[in-house]
Design an enzyme around this catalytic site. Structure first.
Site, PDB file in Angstrom:
ATOM      1  N   ASP A  97       0.873  -1.046   0.002  1.00  0.00           N
ATOM      2  CA  ASP A  97      -0.181   0.042  -0.050  1.00  0.00           C
ATOM      3  C   ASP A  97       0.695   1.205  -0.076  1.00  0.00           C
ATOM      4  O   ASP A  97       0.217   2.221   0.116  1.00  0.00           O
ATOM      5  CB  ASP A  97      -0.835   0.033   1.313  1.00  0.00           C
ATOM      6  CG  ASP A  97      -2.079  -1.304   1.113  1.00  0.00           C
ATOM      7  OD1 ASP A  97      -2.339  -1.414   0.006  1.00  0.00           O
ATOM      8  OD2 ASP A  97      -2.432  -1.313   2.105  1.00  0.00           O
ATOM      9  N   CYS A  98       1.988   1.279  -0.168  1.00  0.00           N
ATOM     10  CA  CYS A  98       2.986   2.514  -0.074  1.00  0.00           C
ATOM     11  C   CYS A  98       4.172   2.274  -1.146  1.00  0.00           C
ATOM     12  O   CYS A  98       4.496   1.049  -1.310  1.00  0.00           O
ATOM     13  CB  CYS A  98       3.101   2.899   1.211  1.00  0.00           C
ATOM     14  SG  CYS A  98       4.426   1.969   2.179  1.00  0.00           S
TER      15      CYS A  98
ATOM     16  N   CYS B 110      10.620   8.930   9.587  1.00  0.00           N
ATOM     17  CA  CYS B 110       9.950   7.938   8.644  1.00  0.00           C
ATOM     18  C   CYS B 110       9.666   8.469   7.198  1.00  0.00           C
ATOM     19  O   CYS B 110       8.989   9.423   7.318  1.00  0.00           O
ATOM     20  CB  CYS B 110       8.776   7.246   9.204  1.00  0.00           C
ATOM     21  SG  CYS B 110       9.128   6.386  10.629  1.00  0.00           S
TER      22      CYS B 110
ATOM     23  N   ASP C 131      -1.847  16.175 -37.459  1.00  0.00           N
ATOM     24  CA  ASP C 131      -2.252  15.410 -38.709  1.00  0.00           C
ATOM     25  C   ASP C 131      -3.501  16.177 -39.125  1.00  0.00           C
ATOM     26  O   ASP C 131      -4.203  16.682 -38.041  1.00  0.00           O
ATOM     27  CB  ASP C 131      -2.029  14.130 -38.784  1.00  0.00           C
ATOM     28  CG  ASP C 131      -2.523  13.602 -40.132  1.00  0.00           C
ATOM     29  OD1 ASP C 131      -2.224  14.116 -40.881  1.00  0.00           O
ATOM     30  OD2 ASP C 131      -3.212  12.555 -40.147  1.00  0.00           O
TER      31      ASP C 131
ATOM     32  N   THR D  67      -5.970  14.795 -41.822  1.00  0.00           N
ATOM     33  CA  THR D  67      -7.302  13.955 -42.161  1.00  0.00           C
ATOM     34  C   THR D  67      -7.288  12.868 -40.800  1.00  0.00           C
ATOM     35  O   THR D  67      -6.309  12.247 -40.730  1.00  0.00           O
ATOM     36  CB  THR D  67      -6.895  13.052 -43.348  1.00  0.00           C
ATOM     37  OG1 THR D  67      -6.491  14.059 -44.279  1.00  0.00           O
ATOM     38  CG2 THR D  67      -7.939  12.164 -43.922  1.00  0.00           C
TER      39      THR D  67
ATOM     40  N   ASP E 165      -2.744   9.733 -36.557  1.00  0.00           N
ATOM     41  CA  ASP E 165      -3.330   8.414 -36.670  1.00  0.00           C
ATOM     42  C   ASP E 165      -2.483   7.099 -36.220  1.00  0.00           C
ATOM     43  O   ASP E 165      -3.039   5.977 -36.039  1.00  0.00           O
ATOM     44  CB  ASP E 165      -4.206   8.087 -37.799  1.00  0.00           C
ATOM     45  CG  ASP E 165      -3.117   8.133 -39.144  1.00  0.00           C
ATOM     46  OD1 ASP E 165      -1.918   7.946 -38.980  1.00  0.00           O
ATOM     47  OD2 ASP E 165      -3.650   8.058 -40.193  1.00  0.00           O
TER      48      ASP E 165
ATOM     49  N   ASP F 219       4.200  11.733  11.372  1.00  0.00           N
ATOM     50  CA  ASP F 219       4.595  11.022  10.250  1.00  0.00           C
ATOM     51  C   ASP F 219       3.131  10.217   9.727  1.00  0.00           C
ATOM     52  O   ASP F 219       3.037  10.282   8.291  1.00  0.00           O
ATOM     53  CB  ASP F 219       5.561   9.710  10.742  1.00  0.00           C
ATOM     54  CG  ASP F 219       5.750   8.991   9.352  1.00  0.00           C
ATOM     55  OD1 ASP F 219       6.103   9.136   8.508  1.00  0.00           O
ATOM     56  OD2 ASP F 219       5.181   7.492   9.448  1.00  0.00           O
TER      57      ASP F 219
END
Length: 743
Positions: free
Chosen positions: A16-17, A397, A441, A443, A638, A724
């Site tokens: 998670d970190c 930390c 571009d 077209t 494209d 922290d």
């Protein structure tokens, strides 16, 4: 000859970190045969590049020892996971792999389950069911119990708080040890273990126990925030229904949507979500594409038009022929692209990672100096300064700092993907803020890519009759100009009578008999060979040609009956898109292989600089010229004939070349063909980088404030860990604000 590297993808639970990702990255890189590792926190995934000799079980066991749940998600080929190998979403408990020599996955689960801190047994498990949540609750309950017992029996106070401390500290210390053995000695768990042990040694056992509980709560909150980031892109995948009604001989049957194959015909009822990409073969309906594109107005679609998985059939019954399997539909490809993009780090993120490698050892050194120097040099109280040194370890930390950038990058990539703005990695997202010129571009990019009827000039007949006669001759033709005339006749509800003995005349036009009238439709030159034109008619043709339009002349019964002008018109939002870029201070230029007259006419209507009659290598050369002028250039095209220029540009953006091209080429892709989306990409990039700046300021600012107050003796261990944890939660929450970005 060196054997080509293979790639294997894994799903990881409890990561998670950014510091979690760094530990996993370091540990897996130490395995023999591993060439490269890419870890995505928000994607909860890891891709390992390796030689053929690497045993997957070794990867599973190495990660599991760190305390994370891990399952194999499949081999990766050309950027996509092999179908049929994504085990992350299936129940493994009923499969005993031991008899097949593949017990690593079960070993991974068992090891993950024993970690107690980050050990979710399955990636994607709800946070409140995780072992981390159970540990946090147990540690908090032990602390409350210790307070009660200590109050009733003061003589036991130190020992009950020590027991409460050990409930949380033992798993943390185990994690610190395993991380150190895997190559990450300076982890957040190491700092926590040293701080808590030191606090016990100087008699602050009660405070140490409370700090461990606060740390676990912070970790839990961090996990919830990371889960929100994952849900933002997973929510897109969940738009696709799980089942589909498929036509079979004798009727329709319901089958799982992931079993659909190309060519199946599915039935979609009013109110249903469309379960696959496909083409309508019967029926028509308003299609609500808001869940996928964000467009608020439904689009009317009928036979031969494309529909996308996850969109909603509003008011009609449709039969749709499937054009892509579940693993390759638009949404699946978007999700896969975003997950891969999240694994590639932005320059700022790489800098923070490098900085954190020196930052954490530096914090340990500063904490040691604060604890030792004042007593040794100035005769300070040992307990007081050791206490301050331990507090500095907690203040220092690195969690908030290292998550400040990846959290914002991941949120930016996810919110862009939900709006059809795909960027292949943090480096691309960050690079958009530096763009100072955009080369388009024409077209299919600035224009729709197909001609439409723009003018009908009638002579001796009304416009509706002229259109009807021309459409009668063009019936059955697939030529783009014929299609434009037939589409206009359909839109104007003009009658299209049958044409007799209609035939094409090579290089000139088409002729036939319509209602007894001899009719010819062709170029101005071909018409002038058949009839005498007036000066006014020639002037009208020249005027329309001067606007970049193709003019077809209708001749009926030997006289000019009318003129039909056609042109590939700009997209409805093209002018607004150019203006939006100019408002951001960005120069715009159109590069086209079309003739100068047409290019000038289109450019004048859009307010853009034009370069015309260019070959692909000419477009590449002009991009290089702009770069030599000191400009950072994005090229929009494209993805096919613009490939050299797209490759040469600082950022190549694919648009208008179809879903496959849009997702597989260039650095970024605009899924919904909106010119205004180029400016939105620039604005998203600037919003993300501003967010990162705010995050770094919060992370370092809070640490600086509490560093001063700790040394001054104003704050101690509790405020230190709150600083922290608070910074980490604030930084993550601030990054999640980007999920609500509207541009």
């Amino acid at each position: 000859m060196t054997a080509p590297l293979k790639q294997t993808r894994f799903r990881i639970g409890g990561m998670d970190c950014a510091s979690c990702a760094a530990k996993i990255d370091t540990a897996v890189r130490r395995l023999d045969g591993v060439a490269d590792v890419s870890v995505s926190v928000t994607g909860a995934s890891m891709t390992v590049s390796h030689g053929g000799s690497l045993n997957d079980d070794k990867v599973l066991q190495q990660v599991a020892r760190l305390g994370y749940g891990i399952v194999k998600a499949g081999a990766v080929t050309d950027g996509r996971a092999s179908p049929g190998h994504d085990h992350a979403d299936h129940d493994h408990e009923g499969h005993d792999h031991r008899d097949h020599g593949h017990g690593g996955e079960q070993v991974a689960k068992a090891a993950a389950g024993s970690s107690h801190l980050h050990g979710d047994a399955e990636p994607g498990q709800a946070w409140w069911r995780s072992r981390r949540a159970a540990l946090t609750l147990a540690c908090a309950a032990a602390l409350v119990t210790a307070y009660g017992i200590g109050h009733l029996f003061p003589v036991t106070e130190r020992w009950v708080f020590l027991a409460a401390l050990l409930v949380g500290l033992v798993p943390i210390a185990r994690r610190a040890l395993m991380a150190a053995l895997a190559g990450t000695p300076f982890s957040i768990e190491t700092l926590m273990t040293i701080a808590a042990t030191g606090a016990v040694m100087i008699g602050a056992t009660e405070e140490a126990a409370a700090v461990v509980v606060l740390f676990l709560i912070g970790e839990l909150l961090e996990g919830v925030a990371a889960g929100r980031a994952r849900a933002s892109i997973q929510g897109l995948a969940d738009l696709v229904p799980k089942t589909a009604l498929v036509e079979r001989p004798g009727g329709t049957i319901e089958v799982p949507a992931d079993l659909l194959v190309v060519g199946d015909v599915i039935v979609v009822r009013p109110g249903d979500r469309i379960p696959a990409d496909g083409e309508i073969v019967e029926g028509s309906s308003d299609i609500d594409e808001a869940p996928v594109t964000g467009e608020s107005t439904p689009k009317r679609k009928g036979i031969a038009q494309a529909v996308f998985a996850g969109t909603i059939c509003s008011d009609g019954v449709l039969k749709v022929r499937v054009s892509a399997a579940a693993a390759d539909n638009t949404i699946a490809r978007v999700v896969r692209l975003v997950e891969e993009a999240q694994e590639s780090k932005a320059p700022t993120e790489r800098f923070i990672d490098r900085f954190s490698r020196y930052y954490t050892p530096g914090v340990l050194a500063v904490g040691a100096l604060v604890a030792l120097l004042p007593p040794l040099v100035a005769g300070g109280d040992w307990n007081e300064w050791i206490y301050k040194g331990l507090a500095i370890l907690l203040i220092g930390c690195p969690c908030a700092l290292v998550i400040s950038t990846p959290a914002a990058i991941a949120a930016g990539l996810a919110t862009g993907a939900r709006r059809g703005l795909l960027m292949k990695g943090g480096a691309v997202l960050e690079g958009f803020r530096r763009i100072t010129a955009v080369a388009f571009d024409k077209t299919g990019t600035l224009t729709a890519g197909r001609p439409v009827v723009t003018d009908i000039v009638a002579y001796g007949r009304d416009e509706r009759t002229v259109l009807a006669l021309a459409a009668a001759l063009e019936q059955g033709s697939s030529h783009p100009l014929a299609t434009a005339i037939l589409d206009r006749a359909k839109a104007d509800k003009a009658p299209v009578p049958p044409a007799l003995v209609a035939k094409a005349i090579s290089g000139k036009g088409v002729e036939g008999s319509v209602g007894g009238v001899a009719v010819f439709l062709g170029s101005g030159q071909a018409a002038s060979e058949r009839v005498v034109m007036t000066d006014a008619q020639r002037l009208a043709i020249d005027s329309l040609n001067g606007q970049g339009k193709t003019v077809s002349v209708l001749v009926a019964d030997g006289v000019v009956a009318g003129l039909i002008a056609m042109r590939d018109e700009p997209r409805p939002d093209a002018a607004a898109g150019i203006m939006a870029l100019k408002a951001e201070g960005i120069r715009t230029v159109m590069l086209t292989g079309d003739n100068r007259r047409t290019a000038r006419a289109i450019a004048a209507s859009l307010g853009i600089e034009a370069r015309a009659e260019l070959l692909p290598q000419d477009k590449q050369r002009i991009v290089g010229e702009l770069q030599r002028e000191g400009l950072k250039v994005a090229k929009v095209g494209d993805g096919i004939n613009d490939a050299p220029a797209l490759a040469a540009a600082d950022i190549g953006i694919a648009m208008g070349g179809g879903t496959d091209v849009a997702l597989e080429t260039a650095d970024a892709a605009i899924l919904h063909g909106r010119v205004t989306d180029v400016a939105r990409m620039v604005r998203l990039s600037r919003s993300v980088m501003a967010n990162i700046g705010q995050n770094i300021t919060v992370a370092l600012g809070l640490k600086a404030v509490f560093l001063v107050t700790t040394i001054a003796g104003i704050t101690g261990l509790w405020p230190a860990i709150l600083a922290d944890t608070g910074a980490t939660v604030l930084v993550t929450a601030n990054a999640m604000r980007l999920l609500r970005w509207r541009g």
